[in-house]
Each structure stands twice: as C-alpha cells, then as structure tokens.
Design a protein around this motif. Structure first.
Motif, PDB file in Angstrom:
ATOM      1  N   VAL A 168       0.835  -1.204   0.000  1.00  0.00           N
ATOM      2  CA  VAL A 168       0.000   0.000   0.000  1.00  0.00           C
ATOM      3  C   VAL A 168       0.870   1.254   0.000  1.00  0.00           C
ATOM      4  O   VAL A 168       0.574   2.236  -0.697  1.00  0.00           O
ATOM      5  N   LEU A 169       1.958   1.235   0.763  1.00  0.00           N
ATOM      6  CA  LEU A 169       2.877   2.372   0.764  1.00  0.00           C
ATOM      7  C   LEU A 169       3.482   2.582  -0.621  1.00  0.00           C
ATOM      8  O   LEU A 169       3.639   3.718  -1.081  1.00  0.00           O
ATOM      9  N   THR A 170       3.816   1.476  -1.278  1.00  0.00           N
ATOM     10  CA  THR A 170       4.349   1.560  -2.644  1.00  0.00           C
ATOM     11  C   THR A 170       3.316   2.150  -3.592  1.00  0.00           C
ATOM     12  O   THR A 170       3.639   2.967  -4.461  1.00  0.00           O
ATOM     13  N   LEU A 171       2.065   1.727  -3.420  1.00  0.00           N
ATOM     14  CA  LEU A 171       0.978   2.251  -4.248  1.00  0.00           C
ATOM     15  C   LEU A 171       0.824   3.757  -4.061  1.00  0.00           C
ATOM     16  O   LEU A 171       0.697   4.505  -5.038  1.00  0.00           O
ATOM     17  N   VAL A 172       0.857   4.212  -2.813  1.00  0.00           N
ATOM     18  CA  VAL A 172       0.720   5.643  -2.527  1.00  0.00           C
ATOM     19  C   VAL A 172       1.867   6.431  -3.148  1.00  0.00           C
ATOM     20  O   VAL A 172       1.667   7.502  -3.736  1.00  0.00           O
ATOM     21  N   LYS A 173       3.079   5.882  -3.045  1.00  0.00           N
ATOM     22  CA  LYS A 173       4.248   6.562  -3.600  1.00  0.00           C
ATOM     23  C   LYS A 173       4.138   6.703  -5.116  1.00  0.00           C
ATOM     24  O   LYS A 173       4.396   7.778  -5.673  1.00  0.00           O
ATOM     25  N   LYS A 174       3.735   5.625  -5.793  1.00  0.00           N
ATOM     26  CA  LYS A 174       3.602   5.676  -7.248  1.00  0.00           C
ATOM     27  C   LYS A 174       2.471   6.602  -7.666  1.00  0.00           C
ATOM     28  O   LYS A 174       2.559   7.287  -8.686  1.00  0.00           O
ATOM     29  N   TYR A 175       1.411   6.612  -6.877  1.00  0.00           N
ATOM     30  CA  TYR A 175       0.290   7.508  -7.187  1.00  0.00           C
ATOM     31  C   TYR A 175       0.724   8.966  -7.067  1.00  0.00           C
ATOM     32  O   TYR A 175       0.372   9.804  -7.904  1.00  0.00           O
ATOM     33  N   GLN A 176       1.503   9.269  -6.036  1.00  0.00           N
ATOM     34  CA  GLN A 176       2.003  10.633  -5.869  1.00  0.00           C
ATOM     35  C   GLN A 176       2.916  11.026  -7.024  1.00  0.00           C
ATOM     36  O   GLN A 176       2.869  12.163  -7.509  1.00  0.00           O
ATOM     37  N   GLU A 177       3.739  10.074  -7.472  1.00  0.00           N
ATOM     38  CA  GLU A 177       4.633  10.354  -8.596  1.00  0.00           C
ATOM     39  C   GLU A 177       3.842  10.630  -9.874  1.00  0.00           C
ATOM     40  O   GLU A 177       4.240  11.454 -10.697  1.00  0.00           O
ATOM     41  N   SER A 178       2.712   9.937 -10.034  1.00  0.00           N
ATOM     42  CA  SER A 178       1.908  10.128 -11.246  1.00  0.00           C
ATOM     43  C   SER A 178       1.241  11.496 -11.273  1.00  0.00           C
ATOM     44  O   SER A 178       0.846  11.977 -12.342  1.00  0.00           O
ATOM     45  N   LEU A 179       1.088  12.124 -10.101  1.00  0.00           N
ATOM     46  CA  LEU A 179       0.440  13.435 -10.028  1.00  0.00           C
ATOM     47  C   LEU A 179       1.397  14.586 -10.318  1.00  0.00           C
ATOM     48  O   LEU A 179       0.957  15.718 -10.519  1.00  0.00           O
ATOM     49  N   ARG A 180       2.686  14.284 -10.337  1.00  0.00           N
ATOM     50  CA  ARG A 180       3.653  15.338 -10.626  1.00  0.00           C
ATOM     51  C   ARG A 180       3.527  15.776 -12.081  1.00  0.00           C
ATOM     52  O   ARG A 180       3.319  14.954 -12.969  1.00  0.00           O
TER      53      ARG A 180
ATOM     54  N   VAL B  10       2.500   2.354 -24.860  1.00  0.00           N
ATOM     55  CA  VAL B  10       3.457   3.314 -25.417  1.00  0.00           C
ATOM     56  C   VAL B  10       2.867   4.722 -25.425  1.00  0.00           C
ATOM     57  O   VAL B  10       3.531   5.696 -25.054  1.00  0.00           O
ATOM     58  N   LEU B  11       1.611   4.825 -25.826  1.00  0.00           N
ATOM     59  CA  LEU B  11       0.984   6.136 -25.995  1.00  0.00           C
ATOM     60  C   LEU B  11       0.468   6.726 -24.687  1.00  0.00           C
ATOM     61  O   LEU B  11       0.458   7.945 -24.512  1.00  0.00           O
ATOM     62  N   SER B  12       0.030   5.876 -23.787  1.00  0.00           N
ATOM     63  CA  SER B  12      -0.546   6.383 -22.540  1.00  0.00           C
ATOM     64  C   SER B  12      -0.363   5.345 -21.445  1.00  0.00           C
ATOM     65  O   SER B  12      -1.272   4.552 -21.166  1.00  0.00           O
ATOM     66  N   ALA B  13       0.801   5.355 -20.841  1.00  0.00           N
ATOM     67  CA  ALA B  13       1.094   4.388 -19.779  1.00  0.00           C
ATOM     68  C   ALA B  13       0.175   4.629 -18.588  1.00  0.00           C
ATOM     69  O   ALA B  13       0.083   5.746 -18.075  1.00  0.00           O
ATOM     70  N   GLN B  14      -0.511   3.587 -18.159  1.00  0.00           N
ATOM     71  CA  GLN B  14      -1.455   3.693 -17.044  1.00  0.00           C
ATOM     72  C   GLN B  14      -0.701   3.480 -15.725  1.00  0.00           C
ATOM     73  O   GLN B  14      -0.732   2.391 -15.139  1.00  0.00           O
ATOM     74  N   ILE B  15      -0.034   4.526 -15.261  1.00  0.00           N
ATOM     75  CA  ILE B  15       0.832   4.403 -14.084  1.00  0.00           C
ATOM     76  C   ILE B  15       0.027   4.060 -12.837  1.00  0.00           C
ATOM     77  O   ILE B  15       0.356   3.125 -12.095  1.00  0.00           O
ATOM     78  N   LYS B  16      -1.048   4.799 -12.597  1.00  0.00           N
ATOM     79  CA  LYS B  16      -1.849   4.563 -11.388  1.00  0.00           C
ATOM     80  C   LYS B  16      -2.517   3.196 -11.429  1.00  0.00           C
ATOM     81  O   LYS B  16      -2.547   2.478 -10.424  1.00  0.00           O
ATOM     82  N   GLU B  17      -3.055   2.839 -12.597  1.00  0.00           N
ATOM     83  CA  GLU B  17      -3.737   1.553 -12.723  1.00  0.00           C
ATOM     84  C   GLU B  17      -2.760   0.390 -12.535  1.00  0.00           C
ATOM     85  O   GLU B  17      -3.062  -0.587 -11.838  1.00  0.00           O
ATOM     86  N   ASN B  18      -1.576   0.501 -13.150  1.00  0.00           N
ATOM     87  CA  ASN B  18      -0.581  -0.566 -13.013  1.00  0.00           C
ATOM     88  C   ASN B  18      -0.086  -0.688 -11.574  1.00  0.00           C
ATOM     89  O   ASN B  18       0.157  -1.797 -11.076  1.00  0.00           O
ATOM     90  N   ALA B  19       0.070   0.449 -10.904  1.00  0.00           N
ATOM     91  CA  ALA B  19       0.499   0.425  -9.502  1.00  0.00           C
ATOM     92  C   ALA B  19      -0.548  -0.266  -8.633  1.00  0.00           C
ATOM     93  O   ALA B  19      -0.215  -1.045  -7.733  1.00  0.00           O
ATOM     94  N   LEU B  20      -1.823   0.015  -8.907  1.00  0.00           N
ATOM     95  CA  LEU B  20      -2.900  -0.622  -8.154  1.00  0.00           C
ATOM     96  C   LEU B  20      -2.913  -2.131  -8.392  1.00  0.00           C
ATOM     97  O   LEU B  20      -3.079  -2.923  -7.455  1.00  0.00           O
ATOM     98  N   ILE B  21      -2.721  -2.536  -9.642  1.00  0.00           N
ATOM     99  CA  ILE B  21      -2.698  -3.963  -9.980  1.00  0.00           C
ATOM    100  C   ILE B  21      -1.546  -4.667  -9.270  1.00  0.00           C
ATOM    101  O   ILE B  21      -1.712  -5.750  -8.686  1.00  0.00           O
ATOM    102  N   GLU B  22      -0.366  -4.056  -9.304  1.00  0.00           N
ATOM    103  CA  GLU B  22       0.806  -4.673  -8.677  1.00  0.00           C
ATOM    104  C   GLU B  22       0.633  -4.786  -7.165  1.00  0.00           C
ATOM    105  O   GLU B  22       0.978  -5.815  -6.566  1.00  0.00           O
ATOM    106  N   SER B  23       0.096  -3.749  -6.547  1.00  0.00           N
ATOM    107  CA  SER B  23      -0.087  -3.769  -5.093  1.00  0.00           C
ATOM    108  C   SER B  23      -1.115  -4.815  -4.680  1.00  0.00           C
ATOM    109  O   SER B  23      -0.904  -5.572  -3.726  1.00  0.00           O
ATOM    110  N   MET B  24      -2.230  -4.863  -5.399  1.00  0.00           N
ATOM    111  CA  MET B  24      -3.260  -5.841  -5.064  1.00  0.00           C
ATOM    112  C   MET B  24      -2.761  -7.259  -5.299  1.00  0.00           C
ATOM    113  O   MET B  24      -3.065  -8.170  -4.514  1.00  0.00           O
TER     114      MET B  24
END
Length: 228
Positions: free
Chosen positions: A24-36, A178-192
């Motif tokens: 979950v901490l990893t998910l939060v970190k990646k989500y914050q990075e995606s908002l930059r 390639v065109l639109s990497a789903q960073i938040k979605e992939n982070a959620l999938i990996e964490s779950m």
C-alpha cells in the motif's frame, strides 16, 4: 486433483500489526509520482485540426452508445479497430488492392486516436510515432511469417483469423502502453497482486508452483479491477 485455495489467517494477522502494509505504501508513492507535472520537452507535439477532431469525437460518442464498453477499454478497442482496418491487406494477402504503407500506419493511427478524443491534442510527442511504428513492425513480421508455405494449408481459415485477432489484441495493448502508460492503474494492480498472493494459500502446495500462483492472481486482479 484440483488445488484448494484458502486465505492465510497468519498473513492477515501479520499485516494487522502495522498500520499500512508495504504494498500500500508503494501504491501511494507511485500515485504521488503520477500526479507530478510531466517534464517539459522541447520535442514538437502532434496537432490535429480542431474541426476534424470534433467530427471524429462525435462519431466515437455514437459508437460508444451503440457498442458500449467499459471506459478503460474504449481506447484499446479503438486501436484494435484501426489496426484491423489498416492491416487488412496483410491478413487477406490482397496487398495489391489495399496498398497501405506499413511504415505510415503508426502516424495515421496516432492521428486518428487524437481526432477521436482517445488521446489529448498537442500533448503527444512526435517521437511516439516512431515507438508505435517499432511495435507495429514486430507484429506485422509475426503476421507475415506465422504460417509458412509448408504449413499454411494445414490450418483452417478460421484458425488463421483467430490467430490474427489474438496478435492484434496483444499489439493494441502494447501500443496503448506506449501512448498512454497507465501508471496509477498498473500500480494498483501490482499492489493488489502482492497483497492477495500473500493471503492466498494453495492446499496441497505442491499442486501449483509459486510462479504459477502469482501469475493466476495477477490475471484475476486484472479481471476484477478493470474487466480485462
């Protein structure tokens, strides 16, 4: 013998001793990075005509009403639809009629996606076209060489069509990444996936390898979260 799947109470209790688990901490970190905000690039952006874009967006809205699908699948389905139309000559071997230049498909695909509202205007860099073209070249090579002259007659027409559609579905997924990497979605999938893998036990454990277990959980998470 089918394996029995249970949730590990020990794993659950272990996680309750800490306020937030590592996944979950990893998910939060990646989500914050995606908002930059993205770094400003000097590379020119792809622009399409606004009037043509409005017409294409209207068409895509009509398609969405007629052929409703989950929001996250719309762009991928659009990519697959464009590829089927653009590569029809490769499938049918009617290249002399459908004279699509393979090296220009990537550009027309990206432009059509922007016109249809699947990608933002004036935000996609020109370099993405080359990346998409490299992906396309790989799958076009597979399509052209999948059935050699010696084995082509063995496969039925329906089997070939199913193979081509499968290849295009995979290509569509990679092009979307390639065109639109789903960073938040992939982070959620990996964490779950990590959380569920820890909590699930297979009985007896020797019926399935740890690698296979992780793979099955990963697939199940995709289907559960995003209906993929």
């Amino acid at each position: 013998m089918n394996p029995k799947i249970i949730f590990s109470e020990a794993a659950i209790d272990k996680k309750q001793t800490t306020p937030v688990s590592v996944p979950v901490l990893t998910l939060v970190k990646k989500y914050q990075e995606s908002l930059r905000p993205p770094t400003v690039s000097e590379e020119s952006k792809i622009h399409v005509d606004e009037i043509a874009s409005k017409v294409a967006k209207f068409y895509e809205k009509i398609r969405k009403i007629v052929d409703w699908k989950e929001e996250n699948l719309l762009r991928r389905n659009a990519i697959e639809r464009i590829l089927k139309r653009s590569l029809f000559g490769e499938f049918s071997k009617l290249n002399f009629i459908f004279k699509n230049n393979i090296n220009s498909i990537a550009e027309s695909l990206v432009l059509e996606l922007i016109r249809g509202g699947h990608l933002p205007n004036d935000e996609i860099s020109q370099g993405k076209i080359d990346e998409v073209q490299n992906v396309l070249n790989k799958y076009v090579y597979l399509i052209k060489n999948a059935f050699s002259n010696t084995t082509a007659s063995v496969f039925k027409f329906k089997e070939k069509v199913n193979f081509y559609e499968w290849i295009l579905a995979i290509a569509s997924c990679e092009i979307e990444e390639v065109l639109s990497a789903q960073i938040k979605e992939n982070a959620l999938i990996e964490s779950m996936t990590e959380l569920m893998t820890e909590r699930i036990k297979i009985i007896p454990p020797e019926l399935i390898t740890e690698e296979e277990k992780i793979l099955q959980v990963y697939i199940a998470v995709h289907r559960t979260l995003f209906d993929l």
